[in-house]
Design a protein around this motif. Structure first.
Motif, mmCIF file in Angstrom:
data_model
loop_
_atom_site.group_PDB
_atom_site.id
_atom_site.type_symbol
_atom_site.label_atom_id
_atom_site.label_comp_id
_atom_site.label_asym_id
_atom_site.label_seq_id
_atom_site.Cartn_x
_atom_site.Cartn_y
_atom_site.Cartn_z
ATOM 1 N N THR A 4 20.690 0.282 57.896
ATOM 2 C CA THR A 4 20.044 -1.031 57.915
ATOM 3 C C THR A 4 21.068 -2.140 57.716
ATOM 4 N N ALA A 5 22.008 -1.922 56.818
ATOM 5 C CA ALA A 5 23.059 -2.914 56.574
ATOM 6 C C ALA A 5 23.930 -3.078 57.805
ATOM 7 N N ASP A 6 24.230 -1.972 58.485
ATOM 8 C CA ASP A 6 25.022 -2.049 59.725
ATOM 9 C C ASP A 6 24.282 -2.839 60.802
ATOM 10 N N GLY A 8 22.054 -5.139 60.286
ATOM 11 C CA GLY A 8 22.066 -6.545 59.867
ATOM 12 C C GLY A 8 23.399 -7.198 60.188
ATOM 13 N N ASP A 9 24.495 -6.494 59.921
ATOM 14 C CA ASP A 9 25.826 -7.022 60.235
ATOM 15 C C ASP A 9 26.007 -7.217 61.733
ATOM 16 N N GLN A 10 25.507 -6.247 62.508
ATOM 17 C CA GLN A 10 25.607 -6.376 63.968
ATOM 18 C C GLN A 10 24.793 -7.564 64.465
ATOM 19 N N ALA A 11 23.602 -7.746 63.904
ATOM 20 C CA ALA A 11 22.751 -8.871 64.308
ATOM 21 C C ALA A 11 23.420 -10.203 63.960
ATOM 22 N N ARG A 12 23.996 -10.280 62.762
ATOM 23 C CA ARG A 12 24.690 -11.516 62.364
ATOM 24 C C ARG A 12 25.894 -11.784 63.267
#
Length: 150
Positions: A4-6, A8-12
């Motif tokens: 999930t964190a990955d 989120g980072d990709q989306a940002r």
């Protein structure tokens, strides 16, 4: 949670890329529009310089009118060249730096320029207080006719 964190980072990261591309596209569009406007203004000023030179040529070459028209033509041509070669981004940067160093002077100059522009625009408008040139309508009176309402 790492997955999930990955995401989120990709989306940002993707959003930041899109924002950067949009910003670059907007900047390019503004630059192109200012370049076109600058070239148009330079062409108009150059046309005015040519008109002033033509006026100078129509006068007696030793006359005061010819000399004045030649000076005007020369100044207009210089102004056209300055507009043609103007670096808009540097000018905006210079004005911004000046405004930061001298905010009161900058605001005073902006207010004065606004006042002058308003006065110029009001002076170029037709007089709104003048009455219309059209005559008032007159009532039609039919004399000698009998109007019987019945």
């Amino acid at each position: 949670m790492t997955h999930t964190a990955d995401l989120g980072d990709q989306a940002r990261g993707h959003a930041a890329d899109l924002v950067g591309k949009a910003k670059e596209t907007a900047h390019r569009s503004v630059r192109d529009a200012t370049d076109q406007a600058r070239q148009h203004v330079a062409g108009e000023v150059h046309g005015a310089a040519e008109a002033a030179q033509a006026a100078a040529n129509s006068f007696d070459s030793n006359g005061m009118q010819a000399q004045a028209a030649q000076v005007i033509a020369s100044h207009l041509e210089d102004a056209a060249e300055r507009v043609r070669t103007l670096d808009v981004e540097k000018t905006v940067s210079d004005v911004s730096q000046f405004a930061r160093r001298n905010p009161l002077l900058f605001l005073s100059a902006a207010a004065l320029a606004g006042f002058a522009a308003t006065r110029f625009l009001k002076a170029s408008e037709p007089d709104a207080a003048a009455p219309d040139e059209q005559p008032l309508p007159t009532p039609h009176i039919h004399e000698g006719t009998d109007h019987d309402p019945a």
